[in-house]
Structures are given as C-alpha cells and as structure tokens.
Design a protein around this motif. Sequence first.
Motif, mmCIF file in Angstrom:
data_model
loop_
_atom_site.group_PDB
_atom_site.id
_atom_site.type_symbol
_atom_site.label_atom_id
_atom_site.label_comp_id
_atom_site.label_asym_id
_atom_site.label_seq_id
_atom_site.Cartn_x
_atom_site.Cartn_y
_atom_site.Cartn_z
ATOM 1 N N ALA A 110 -4.014 13.274 13.656
ATOM 2 C CA ALA A 110 -4.482 12.546 14.837
ATOM 3 C C ALA A 110 -3.662 11.274 15.042
ATOM 4 O O ALA A 110 -3.217 10.970 16.150
ATOM 5 N N LYS A 111 -3.449 10.536 13.944
ATOM 6 C CA LYS A 111 -2.680 9.300 14.028
ATOM 7 C C LYS A 111 -1.245 9.586 14.459
ATOM 8 O O LYS A 111 -0.673 8.863 15.279
ATOM 9 N N SER A 112 -0.686 10.642 13.931
ATOM 10 C CA SER A 112 0.694 11.000 14.282
ATOM 11 C C SER A 112 0.800 11.365 15.757
ATOM 12 O O SER A 112 1.761 10.989 16.435
ATOM 13 N N MET A 113 -0.186 12.120 16.250
ATOM 14 C CA MET A 113 -0.186 12.456 17.666
ATOM 15 C C MET A 113 -0.263 11.179 18.498
ATOM 16 O O MET A 113 0.479 10.983 19.454
ATOM 17 N N GLN A 114 -1.184 10.303 18.109
ATOM 18 C CA GLN A 114 -1.455 9.095 18.890
ATOM 19 C C GLN A 114 -0.252 8.154 18.918
ATOM 20 O O GLN A 114 0.112 7.626 19.963
ATOM 21 N N LYS A 115 0.361 7.940 17.750
ATOM 22 C CA LYS A 115 1.401 6.915 17.671
ATOM 23 C C LYS A 115 2.793 7.456 17.964
ATOM 24 O O LYS A 115 3.666 6.717 18.403
ATOM 25 N N VAL A 116 3.022 8.713 17.658
ATOM 26 C CA VAL A 116 4.392 9.230 17.706
ATOM 27 C C VAL A 116 4.588 10.278 18.812
ATOM 28 O O VAL A 116 5.481 10.141 19.638
ATOM 29 N N VAL A 117 3.728 11.300 18.841
ATOM 30 C CA VAL A 117 4.003 12.425 19.735
ATOM 31 C C VAL A 117 3.574 12.128 21.177
ATOM 32 O O VAL A 117 4.357 12.291 22.114
ATOM 33 N N VAL A 118 2.312 11.674 21.350
ATOM 34 C CA VAL A 118 1.801 11.495 22.713
ATOM 35 C C VAL A 118 2.597 10.442 23.508
ATOM 36 O O VAL A 118 2.897 10.675 24.679
ATOM 37 N N PRO A 119 2.974 9.291 22.901
ATOM 38 C CA PRO A 119 3.781 8.351 23.692
ATOM 39 C C PRO A 119 5.073 8.976 24.208
ATOM 40 O O PRO A 119 5.495 8.700 25.324
ATOM 41 N N GLN A 120 5.687 9.823 23.399
ATOM 42 C CA GLN A 120 6.914 10.486 23.859
ATOM 43 C C GLN A 120 6.594 11.553 24.894
ATOM 44 O O GLN A 120 7.346 11.759 25.847
ATOM 45 N N ALA A 121 5.460 12.235 24.696
ATOM 46 C CA ALA A 121 5.056 13.262 25.667
ATOM 47 C C ALA A 121 4.783 12.617 27.024
ATOM 48 O O ALA A 121 5.122 13.172 28.067
ATOM 49 N N PHE A 122 4.193 11.418 27.019
ATOM 50 C CA PHE A 122 3.884 10.721 28.271
ATOM 51 C C PHE A 122 5.154 10.456 29.066
ATOM 52 O O PHE A 122 5.186 10.612 30.284
ATOM 53 N N LYS A 123 6.175 10.056 28.355
ATOM 54 C CA LYS A 123 7.432 9.777 29.024
ATOM 55 C C LYS A 123 7.958 11.050 29.688
ATOM 56 O O LYS A 123 8.451 11.025 30.806
ATOM 57 N N ILE A 124 7.809 12.162 28.981
ATOM 58 C CA ILE A 124 8.294 13.433 29.517
ATOM 59 C C ILE A 124 7.443 13.859 30.723
ATOM 60 O O ILE A 124 7.942 14.375 31.702
ATOM 61 N N MET A 125 6.123 13.594 30.638
ATOM 62 C CA MET A 125 5.245 14.130 31.688
ATOM 63 C C MET A 125 5.149 13.226 32.918
ATOM 64 O O MET A 125 4.681 13.674 33.962
ATOM 65 N N THR A 126 5.633 11.973 32.814
ATOM 66 C CA THR A 126 5.443 11.053 33.938
ATOM 67 C C THR A 126 5.928 11.599 35.286
ATOM 68 O O THR A 126 5.169 11.577 36.255
ATOM 69 N N PRO A 127 7.161 12.111 35.382
ATOM 70 C CA PRO A 127 7.583 12.609 36.704
ATOM 71 C C PRO A 127 6.669 13.712 37.234
ATOM 72 O O PRO A 127 6.347 13.737 38.418
ATOM 73 N N GLN A 157 4.478 19.917 23.691
ATOM 74 C CA GLN A 157 5.264 20.924 22.979
ATOM 75 C C GLN A 157 6.758 20.686 23.104
ATOM 76 O O GLN A 157 7.524 21.196 22.295
ATOM 77 N N SER A 158 7.163 19.897 24.106
ATOM 78 C CA SER A 158 8.594 19.670 24.240
ATOM 79 C C SER A 158 9.070 18.470 23.426
ATOM 80 O O SER A 158 10.257 18.192 23.385
ATOM 81 N N VAL A 159 8.142 17.760 22.760
ATOM 82 C CA VAL A 159 8.572 16.704 21.837
ATOM 83 C C VAL A 159 9.110 17.394 20.579
ATOM 84 O O VAL A 159 8.484 18.319 20.055
ATOM 85 N N ASP A 160 10.287 16.934 20.107
ATOM 86 C CA ASP A 160 10.920 17.509 18.923
ATOM 87 C C ASP A 160 9.932 17.628 17.762
ATOM 88 O O ASP A 160 9.316 16.649 17.369
ATOM 89 N N ARG A 181 8.788 0.557 33.513
ATOM 90 C CA ARG A 181 8.236 -0.527 32.733
ATOM 91 C C ARG A 181 7.618 -0.033 31.415
ATOM 92 O O ARG A 181 7.801 -0.639 30.369
ATOM 93 N N PHE A 182 6.874 1.072 31.527
ATOM 94 C CA PHE A 182 6.136 1.525 30.340
ATOM 95 C C PHE A 182 6.922 2.533 29.507
ATOM 96 O O PHE A 182 6.643 2.728 28.351
#
Lengths: 504, 249
Positions: free
Chosen positions: A418-435, A400-403, A501-502
Amino acid sequence: MSRLQQTGAVRHRTATVIGALLAIAAMFFGAVGASAAPAHATAATIGSAPATASTSLSGKTFVIGTDTTFAPFEFRDAGGDLTGIDMDIIQEIAKKQGFAVEIKSLGFNAALQALSSNQVDGVIAGMSITEPRKQIYDFSDPYFESGVQMAVAKSNSDIKGYEDLKGKTVTAKTGSEGETFAKSIADKYGFTVKSLDQSATMYELVKSGNAVAVFDDYPVLAYGISQNNGLKAVTEKEKGGSYGFAVNKGQNPELLQAFNTGLGELKSTGKYQEILDKYLKDPTQATPSSFWDLLVNSFPALMKGLGNTVLVTAISFAIAMLIGLFMGFLKISTSVLLRGIATTFVSVFRGTPLLVWAFFFYFGVPQLTGQPIDIWVAGVLTLSLNSGAYITEIVRGSIQSVDPGQLEASRSLGLGYAKSMQKVVVPQAFKIMTPSLINQLIIMLKDSSLLLAIGFAELLYQGQQIYAGNFRITETLLIVAVLYFVVIMLLTKLANVADKRFNK
Amino acid sequence: MSTAVSAASKISVRDLKKSFGAHEVLKGINAEVAEGEVVCVIGPSGSGKSTFLRCLNKLEDITAGHVTVDGFDVSDPKVDINEVRRHIGMVFQHFNLFPHMSVIENIMLAPVESKKQGKDEARANALKLLERVGLAEKADSRPASLSGGQKQRVAIARALAMNPDIMLFDEATSALDPEMVGEVLQVIKDLAAEGMTMVLVTHEMGFAREVADRVLFMADGVICEQGKPEQLFGNPQQQRTQDFLSKVL
C-alpha cells in the motif's frame, strides 16, 4: 414494470422507445425492481391519502410539469421567464384557489414521463385530450379548442393545399394532433411525415427545405408566424381536439377539482378571454432585432445554464474520480472476485448510452422505489457513473504502465504494498493519466448537455428555451457553441497549468 | 562444495527450487554466505543467477526449499517480509530510481516511511551517504539529469540508507556505458573493504576476481562449481565452467 410498459405503449413512438429502454435498464436491476415494486404500490397509495383527506388546498404547493417549446402556451419571454397561455391559466387558477405551483419545464414527453412516475403532480402542456391518454391520466374540463393547420415557407408559392404535397416530405411534432392528422391523410395525398420533437426545429426543417410543410396546432403556428419564424399558413384549420390539464390516474383529485372550479371562474369573469387575446388576437409583434440584441437578451439565461453545466460537471467529475480510483484499484487486484466487480461495472456503464441512464435514474428509479428523485441527483449519478467507468480504465492502464521495477525497488526497501503504491507508483501513474483525465473532463462537460432530455437546465437546454420563443435557432446555437468552446479552452489551459505545476 | 563456509552464516539456502509455471528455473540450490563475505555469482544468461538473487529477499516467491537470511526464514509465509527486506539492500541493473523525487528524496523515502526516522535525521544521513558515493552536490537534482553511473551510485546510497546487513547487486554495471563502470565498482569495493556482506550477480570477471571472497558458477538452474576466485578462474574443474570462462575471458 407492467405499468411502465403500458404507459409507454399507449402514448406514442418516442415514449414507447423510452419505455423499452427503461425496461432494459430495469432488467439490470431486476432484483431491486422485484423487491421494490410492492413497496412502491403501497407508498403511492399512502402518499396520496392525506392529500385526499384535506379539503382545503391553501398553503399547498403542487409541482406542475410542462413543455419547453410550445409557444404561445409555454415559452420563455425575453427575460428568460416562462410565460404563455398555459402558464397564465394555471397561475391565475392557483392564485384564485389559494394554492401554489412550482413549474417544471421538462419538455412534452419528459413531462408525461414525470407525471407517470409521480415526479410532478400535474401536467399542463397544450395537451390534447385523447382516448389513449384518458386510460392513464385524469383530465380536467377542456380549456382550449385547438385544431391543426398547415404552413409552408414564406417564399414557397407552389404548395397551396394538401394536393400539392404528392411525393414531398412534411413534418409534425411527435405525439401531437398534427402528427396524427398528417399521417391520416398521408396515403391519400402521397406524402411522407417526418416527426420532430420541437416546434422550433420543425420550422427550421421547413425553412431549410428538408420538409416542404409543417402540420401544427393553429395557435402555435399563428404565434410563430407573428414572431417572424419565416412561415405562412396556407390551409384553414382542421377541426381538432381540446386541450386539458392532466393528473396521474387516481392521483391528486382535489387538484383536478380546483382546476375545473378555477377555470369556470376565469371564464365567467372574462379573465379567460383576456388571456387568450393577449397571446392569440394581438400578440406582441416581434420587431426584427439584431444579433447583438439577441446576445444581450439571452445572455442572463445562458449564463445560468452555463453555471449549471459547469457545476454539474464539477460535482460529477469529483465523484467519477473517486469511483474510477476505487474501481481502477479493484481492477489490478489479485482477487478474481474484486476484478470481476470492477469489470462488470465498466462493462455495464461503458456499454450503455448515457441517455438511458438519465431516463432510468430520473423516471425509472422513482417508479421502483416510490420516492421522487432530485434532478441534480439523477444528473450527477448519470454523469459520474458513466465517466467513472472510463476513468477506471484510465487508472488501471496508467498504473500498469508504470515500470514494474519501481514497485520492486520500493518493496525491496521494505515498504509495504500500500505504501509503495501511494508513494511511488500512483504519483507516477497520475502523471501518465493526466492528459486522459483532462480529455475525460472535457467529454463530460459536453456530454452534460444530454441531461436536457430530462429537463436539466444546462447550457444547451437554455439555448433551446430561447430559440423556442424567438425561432432564431442558428444564431442561438452559435452563441451556445461559442460559450462551450470558450469554457473548454479555458479549462484546457487551466488543466495544463496544473499539470505542469504538479507533474514536474 | 564445502569451500569457505563459515560458521557465522548470514545467508543459508537449502535445496531452493523456483518454477515459472511449468518452467523450472532453479533446480535445487544449496549455498551459504558468511558474515562479511563477498560472493560473486557468474554464469551464462538464463542460468538462473538473477532469479536466485531475487529469491533471497523474496522478490520472487519461493517454490520449494528454505532460504534463511539474517536469521529470518524468508521461505516461511508468516514472516514479515517487509521487516526482512529492511535488513537487505538491493541494487538493480536499471537503477529503478523514483523519477518523481529528487535524489535526496529517493534516499530519504524508506527511512522516513518504514523506519519512522525524522525528516531532519533522514536528510542528514542521506547527505552523508551522498558524500560517500561522491554525489553530495546532486542532492536536489532529479534522477533524469544524472548519468548512468551517477544514478547507480544514488541507488546504492538509497539501499545503504536503511543501514542493511546484507547487500544484493543484480548486474549493477550491465546497463552502464563502459567509462562509468569504474566509478560504480569503486563504491562496491569500498563497501567490501568495510566488511559488508554482499552477493553480486555480475558479468565483470575481472572485478569478480579482484573483489570476491568466493565465486559461484551457475548453469541450468544449479550451482555447477564454486571456489576462491584464483581457483575457479585459474583452475576450473568442471567442463561447463571451462567452456564458459573460455568464452568470456
């Protein structure tokens, strides 16, 4: 459930609390419990039938539960192997009677829970034969005559008898004869009793001055004193109860029979006295050893514990990630039903203590289903469901915090949801959630130590096993803490490298 | 209201209404856009310009009325909206480039994922498009390292990669520093010269006058007045249009 509550009520305080918690946990699964209970009764009867029919025990393996910290009856020797009077007796009898035993060192309360839920076939844990216990377990002939004794710190010259205890605090082991005796005279002599779970921690309490005296079974005290636990006995032993080997009521009668026969033989051959003398008459006097010796001796056992800690955390975290991703997506779904499922899941597992679930899965579920559960399964379920609830919220928050413009841009290009989530939103969400995920992993690694309550041999549990035998609590815990610290530091470094790295 | 409506209509909007909850933003819009026509939409903020544009590719659900784009009935719930959107490029005020991908990956994503183009073909096309907007040397940069004007040119290239029939611009220069507005407008002018059908929501009155075939003036959820730029800017008929233009010009 009636049986569970009954067993809880007639045992002692801790077990009653555990029983109550289990009852609450079981209420969440009310439907499961209702349908599974009759099945359980059937399964239990059928389960014991073939064993009763068999006349010979040769080739059979029985799972025996025991305490972790009841030297000289059961404790770890320097090499990390379980030893003691109880262990020698049960192994000797098994050898003579031609069956095999698998020892599960669970802790006193947990061993009795395990016996009630048929997770173990028998319990030998320096357990006094009492009337309430006889209601729910079948006992062997007594194999040891015990008695309670009082000890104080070696340097204490003020306390010489019960009459010196006025206004003071003493300690005793939860559910033990020592506790019963201390409480029976507490009013008369005007002292209060503070109950603890382990001998080693009771002795620490006395040495630290938070309690002036300890009431414990005399062989246990005598052994501790010989191992330089810093105490001295100041009273004669009270006439006390007898120790017995127990099976669940109506279960494993042939095992009980074999124990009694074997015990008789040990006594007649003199082997029994030999075992007692080994631990009581002339226990190996502990020579004061250095911190380095402690480190070297305890290292293999601690490394084994650390391995289990890391492994159970790794497996649980992988599963928790799957649960969290799945539930996180349900949480942002447009369907009220799917959101409701995820919200309920999070509320239940985030709103209840980890320990309740550990007890529920390991002791409660087998009583509902009639099937024993592997301790790894129970441990992984506990950790992964608890962590999964937190990760669900991390995933939801990150997505939800991805623009929202990101999803709009992707959708406007003709990519599906689904494709948009997979390619665009979730990769950015992962970066936010990593810490937050790294945080969650570290919390889980430390929380896994709670599994020691069901006897899971993780790092802190191994530490307890070690200080139960040598009474060097502070130093052992220091080593354990350093091990946790080092592993968590390495893990953090590793996670940060992976993050860089990722998530460029 | 019948100025310059061509027979070969690319976009046709009939009595379009849009409400957010109880708040009605569009109160019945009727409009036609001919093939190759460049239409600029102007008007005060809150007049519904952006909402109107976003209804054309259904980024906003349509409350009532009909929208036909490139032969597809956008207002029909059964129509495959992803297919429709592949024919309509859209450029946003805040660019909305994908920050976790390089410039060229941004452009290649849709052709590879939704048109099932091979990666090599998509890369070659993407490079051509980057040359067209003058950013070929930025192919492997991350969006974060670009200026606002460069970002918006990449966003236009990304929309063009799907080879759309229609381009929608939602205040494409509003978030740019003044010195960067020109480079973006130049790219849009080039597109207009090539005959691209375009609808632009804009605050650049000078640009609207220069590039538009027709200007729509929106106020309070309706099209208040429309006409050729010289007519609408030079001789506005409606009081509201006159008031608005007197403030911005």
